[in-house]
Design a protein around this motif. Structure first.
Motif, PDB file in Angstrom:
ATOM      1  N   ILE A 106       9.852  -7.176  -4.888  1.00  0.00           N
ATOM      2  CA  ILE A 106      10.004  -7.047  -3.342  1.00  0.00           C
ATOM      3  C   ILE A 106      11.514  -7.490  -2.940  1.00  0.00           C
ATOM      4  CG2 ILE A 106       7.668  -7.868  -2.682  1.00  0.00           C
ATOM      5  CD1 ILE A 106       8.911 -10.604  -2.618  1.00  0.00           C
ATOM      6  N   HIS A 121       4.883  -4.618 -11.196  1.00  0.00           N
ATOM      7  CA  HIS A 121       5.402  -5.455 -10.224  1.00  0.00           C
ATOM      8  C   HIS A 121       6.032  -6.814 -10.730  1.00  0.00           C
ATOM      9  CE1 HIS A 121       6.204  -6.231  -6.149  1.00  0.00           C
ATOM     10  NE2 HIS A 121       5.505  -7.281  -5.846  1.00  0.00           N
ATOM     11  N   THR A 126       7.249 -14.590   1.755  1.00  0.00           N
ATOM     12  CA  THR A 126       6.131 -14.208   1.067  1.00  0.00           C
ATOM     13  C   THR A 126       5.594 -15.427   0.144  1.00  0.00           C
ATOM     14  OG1 THR A 126       7.226 -13.197  -0.988  1.00  0.00           O
ATOM     15  CG2 THR A 126       6.603 -11.768   0.905  1.00  0.00           C
ATOM     16  N   GLY A 169      -7.586 -10.639  -4.931  1.00  0.00           N
ATOM     17  CA  GLY A 169      -7.528 -10.131  -6.480  1.00  0.00           C
ATOM     18  C   GLY A 169      -8.594 -11.329  -7.219  1.00  0.00           C
ATOM     19  N   THR A 218      -5.657 -13.867  -0.629  1.00  0.00           N
ATOM     20  CA  THR A 218      -6.339 -13.084   0.265  1.00  0.00           C
ATOM     21  C   THR A 218      -7.718 -13.258   0.148  1.00  0.00           C
ATOM     22  OG1 THR A 218      -4.654 -11.302   0.153  1.00  0.00           O
ATOM     23  CG2 THR A 218      -6.985 -10.562   1.006  1.00  0.00           C
ATOM     24  N   LYS A 235       0.112  -8.068  -3.912  1.00  0.00           N
ATOM     25  CA  LYS A 235      -0.359  -7.200  -3.195  1.00  0.00           C
ATOM     26  C   LYS A 235      -0.067  -7.568  -1.596  1.00  0.00           C
ATOM     27  CE  LYS A 235      -4.395  -7.736  -4.693  1.00  0.00           C
ATOM     28  NZ  LYS A 235      -3.935  -8.889  -5.611  1.00  0.00           N
ATOM     29  N   THR A 236      -0.452  -8.725  -1.074  1.00  0.00           N
ATOM     30  CA  THR A 236      -0.237  -9.189   0.157  1.00  0.00           C
ATOM     31  C   THR A 236       1.230  -9.024   0.482  1.00  0.00           C
ATOM     32  OG1 THR A 236      -2.163  -9.956  -0.061  1.00  0.00           O
ATOM     33  CG2 THR A 236      -0.866 -10.431   1.818  1.00  0.00           C
ATOM     34  N   SER A 237       2.221  -9.685  -0.557  1.00  0.00           N
ATOM     35  CA  SER A 237       3.595  -9.705  -0.196  1.00  0.00           C
ATOM     36  C   SER A 237       3.981  -8.248  -0.004  1.00  0.00           C
ATOM     37  CB  SER A 237       4.303  -9.948  -1.483  1.00  0.00           C
ATOM     38  OG  SER A 237       3.754 -11.427  -1.832  1.00  0.00           O
ATOM     39  N   ASP A 284      11.679  -7.915 -11.091  1.00  0.00           N
ATOM     40  CA  ASP A 284      13.070  -8.853 -10.868  1.00  0.00           C
ATOM     41  C   ASP A 284      12.946 -10.139 -11.926  1.00  0.00           C
ATOM     42  OD1 ASP A 284      11.909 -11.360  -9.030  1.00  0.00           O
ATOM     43  OD2 ASP A 284      11.131  -9.237  -8.866  1.00  0.00           O
ATOM     44  N   SER A 325      -5.253 -11.441  -8.957  1.00  0.00           N
ATOM     45  CA  SER A 325      -4.527 -12.491  -7.754  1.00  0.00           C
ATOM     46  C   SER A 325      -3.276 -12.967  -8.073  1.00  0.00           C
ATOM     47  CB  SER A 325      -5.870 -13.818  -7.704  1.00  0.00           C
ATOM     48  OG  SER A 325      -5.255 -14.654  -6.715  1.00  0.00           O
ATOM     49  N   GLY A 326      -2.581 -13.060  -7.185  1.00  0.00           N
ATOM     50  CA  GLY A 326      -0.762 -13.399  -7.507  1.00  0.00           C
ATOM     51  C   GLY A 326      -0.036 -12.339  -7.879  1.00  0.00           C
TER      52      GLY A 326
HETATM   53  P1  GTP Z   1      -4.286 -12.256  -4.024  1.00  0.00           P
HETATM   54  O1  GTP Z   1      -4.207 -12.422  -2.336  1.00  0.00           O
HETATM   55  O2  GTP Z   1      -4.859 -13.574  -4.336  1.00  0.00           O
HETATM   56  O3  GTP Z   1      -5.073 -11.037  -4.300  1.00  0.00           O
HETATM   57  O4  GTP Z   1      -2.805 -12.340  -4.440  1.00  0.00           O
HETATM   58  P2  GTP Z   1      -1.699 -11.182  -4.012  1.00  0.00           P
HETATM   59  O5  GTP Z   1      -1.823 -10.288  -5.032  1.00  0.00           O
HETATM   60  O6  GTP Z   1      -1.978 -10.804  -2.816  1.00  0.00           O
HETATM   61  O7  GTP Z   1      -0.336 -12.000  -4.422  1.00  0.00           O
HETATM   62  P3  GTP Z   1       0.699 -12.622  -3.129  1.00  0.00           P
HETATM   63  O8  GTP Z   1       0.987 -11.368  -2.594  1.00  0.00           O
HETATM   64  O9  GTP Z   1      -0.105 -13.467  -2.469  1.00  0.00           O
HETATM   65  O10 GTP Z   1       1.998 -13.025  -4.022  1.00  0.00           O
HETATM   66  C1  GTP Z   1       1.764 -13.986  -4.961  1.00  0.00           C
HETATM   67  C2  GTP Z   1       3.361 -14.629  -5.332  1.00  0.00           C
HETATM   68  O11 GTP Z   1       4.107 -13.744  -5.890  1.00  0.00           O
HETATM   69  C3  GTP Z   1       3.818 -15.109  -4.085  1.00  0.00           C
HETATM   70  O12 GTP Z   1       4.525 -16.459  -4.300  1.00  0.00           O
HETATM   71  C4  GTP Z   1       4.993 -14.159  -4.074  1.00  0.00           C
HETATM   72  O13 GTP Z   1       6.439 -14.640  -3.297  1.00  0.00           O
HETATM   73  C5  GTP Z   1       5.264 -13.430  -5.231  1.00  0.00           C
HETATM   74  N1  GTP Z   1       5.965 -12.142  -5.564  1.00  0.00           N
HETATM   75  C6  GTP Z   1       5.332 -11.205  -4.973  1.00  0.00           C
HETATM   76  N2  GTP Z   1       6.163 -10.094  -5.123  1.00  0.00           N
HETATM   77  C7  GTP Z   1       7.070 -10.464  -5.966  1.00  0.00           C
HETATM   78  C8  GTP Z   1       8.033  -9.939  -6.727  1.00  0.00           C
HETATM   79  O14 GTP Z   1       8.384  -8.634  -6.543  1.00  0.00           O
HETATM   80  N3  GTP Z   1       8.757 -10.752  -7.332  1.00  0.00           N
HETATM   81  C9  GTP Z   1       8.709 -12.093  -7.652  1.00  0.00           C
HETATM   82  N4  GTP Z   1       9.602 -12.865  -8.544  1.00  0.00           N
HETATM   83  N5  GTP Z   1       7.720 -12.702  -7.013  1.00  0.00           N
HETATM   84  C10 GTP Z   1       6.864 -11.718  -6.069  1.00  0.00           C
END
Ligand code: GTP
Length: 297
Positions: free
Chosen positions: A152, A115, A24, A53, A30, A8-10, A118, A4-5
C-alpha cells in the motif's frame, strides 16, 4: 480472500474509498463479508466482496455459505502476506477456495497478491517475489493465475488493481482502439484513460491493456511504471485538494520536453494526453478532448 491481517481491507479502502495508507492501521478486522458497489464506466458496476479472513469466517465461506460466496465470481483476488508465518495454512484455505471456484464459477480469473512487499529489504525484494510466484503457481496446479507483488506504500498496488479491473471491462480493447485514433488525431505520444474515483488505468492508446503496456511503440522513451505512478500521484494530489476543501478538476503541464493535459473525459473517466510536439498548444489538446467527449460517453 486471504488470511486475517493480510491487508485486504487496507487496499480496498485506499483504492475505492480514497483513504491514505497511514489510516489503514486503524481498520478493525472485517466481520463476515463487506460488499462494495463501485460504478465503473456508465452501466458497469463492480461488485466487490471483502471477505473477513478470520478462521471462523473462512470455515463458514467454505461450508454453509459456499454457494453464496463462490457463485457468479468474475475474479477471485487472494491476498498473501509476504511475511506470513502460517503459509501452510494459508495455502490450505487457498486450495479450498480454488475448489469452491471450480464448483461454482469455473471461468473466474484468479489473481494472487503477494502483499506487504515493503517489509522485505530493497535488495531482496525481487528474489523473494520470484520465489513466492514459483511457490504459488505450483500450489495452483492447473489453474492459471496472475501473481503480483504489492504494497500500500507504493504504486504496485495500482498496477495490480488496474490489471484486475481490466479483465472485468468487456470493451477494453475497443476503448484502446479509440484512444489510439484519438492519440493520432492529437499527434499525442500517448493517451491514457483513468476511472474517475479510483484513478485506475482502464485503457491506453499504446497497447491493449495494462498487461501489455510495457512496450509502447512510441519513439519517445516512456517510463515503465508511468501508469501506476500517475494513479498513485493523482490520488495523493486529490487527497491534498480535499484536505483544503477544494475539488480536483484538471491538470496541465507545459515542460520543455512535453505537454500533458489531464481532464475529465466522461462522467466516470479522466483522460491524460501526453504530447512531445512543441508546436501543439495546450488549448488545442483541450479542444480535442472536448470534441472527443461524445464519442466516449
Ligand atoms: P481481516 O479484515 O481480518 O480479514 O484483515 P485484512 O486482510 O482486511 O487486513 P487489514 O487490511 O485490516 O490490514 C491489517 C494490517 O496490515 C493493518 O495494520 C494495515 O495497516 C497493514 N497493512 C496493509 N497493507 C500493508 C502493506 O502493504 N504493507 C504493510 N507494511 N502493512 C500493511
Amino acid at each position: 480472500m486471504g488470511a486475517s491481517g493480510s491487508g485486504k481491507t487496507s487496499m480496498r479502502s485506499m483504492i475505492f474509498s480514497n483513504n491514505p495508507a497511514s489510516l489503514t492501521s486503524r481498520l478493525g478486522a472485517t466481520i463476515d463479508v463487506e460488499q462494495n458497489h463501485v460504478r465503473f464506466l456508465g452501466d458497469l458496476i463492480l461488485n466487490l466482496w471483502d471477505c473477513g479472513g478470520q478462521d471462523a469466517f473462512m470455515d463458514c465461506y467454505l461450508s454453509t455459505q459456499r454457494s453464496t460466496i463462490f457463485s457468479h465470481v468474475g475474479v477471485m483476488i487472494y491476498v498473501f502476506d509476504v511475511e506470513s508465518r502460517e503459509m501452510a495454512k494459508d495455502l490450505e484455505y487457498y486450495h479450498e477456495c480454488l475448489d469452491g471456484l471450480s464448483q461454482f464459477s469455473k471461468d473466474a480469473n484468479v489473481f494472487l497478491l503477494v502483499h506487504k512487499m515493503d517489509l522485505i529489504r530493497d535488495g531482496e525484494r525481487s528474489a523473494t517475489l520470484q520465489r513466492k510466484v514459483g511457490e504459488l503457481e505450483k500450489a495452483s496446479g492447473d489453474v492459471s493465475v496472475k501473481v503480483h507483488g504489492t504494497s500500500i506504500y507504493d504504486e504496485t498496488l495500482y498496477k495490480a488493481w488496474s490489471s484486475i479491473v481490466n479483465t472485468l471491462i468487456p470493451n477494453a480493447r475497443t476503448l484502446s482502439k479509440h484512444l489510439g485514433i484519438f492519440a493520432e488525431a492529437c499527434n499525442a505520444t500517448e493517451v491514457i484513460l483513468f476511472e474517475r474515483t479510483t484513478f485506475l488505468v482502464i485503457a491506453t492508446s499504446s497497447c491493449d491493456g495494462p498487461e501489455s503496456m510495457k512496450n509502447p511503440t512510441s519513439a519517445h522513451a516512456l517510463e515503465g511504471k508511468r501508469y501506476e505512478r500517475t494513479s498513485e500521484l493523482i490520488k495523493a494530489f486529490k487527497q491534498s485538494c480535499s484536505r483544503l476543501r477544494e475539488e480536483f478538476h484538471s491538470l496541465e503541464m507545459e515542460l520543455a520536453e512535453f505537454t500533458a493535459v489531464l481532464e475529465e473525459l466522461t462522467k466516470n473517466t479522466y483522460v491524460l494526453v501526453v504530447v512531445h510536439d512543441p508546436v501543439i498548444e495546450t488549448a488545442a489538446i483541450k479542444m480535442n478532448i472536448r470534441m472527443a467527449r461524445r464519442k466516449f460517453e
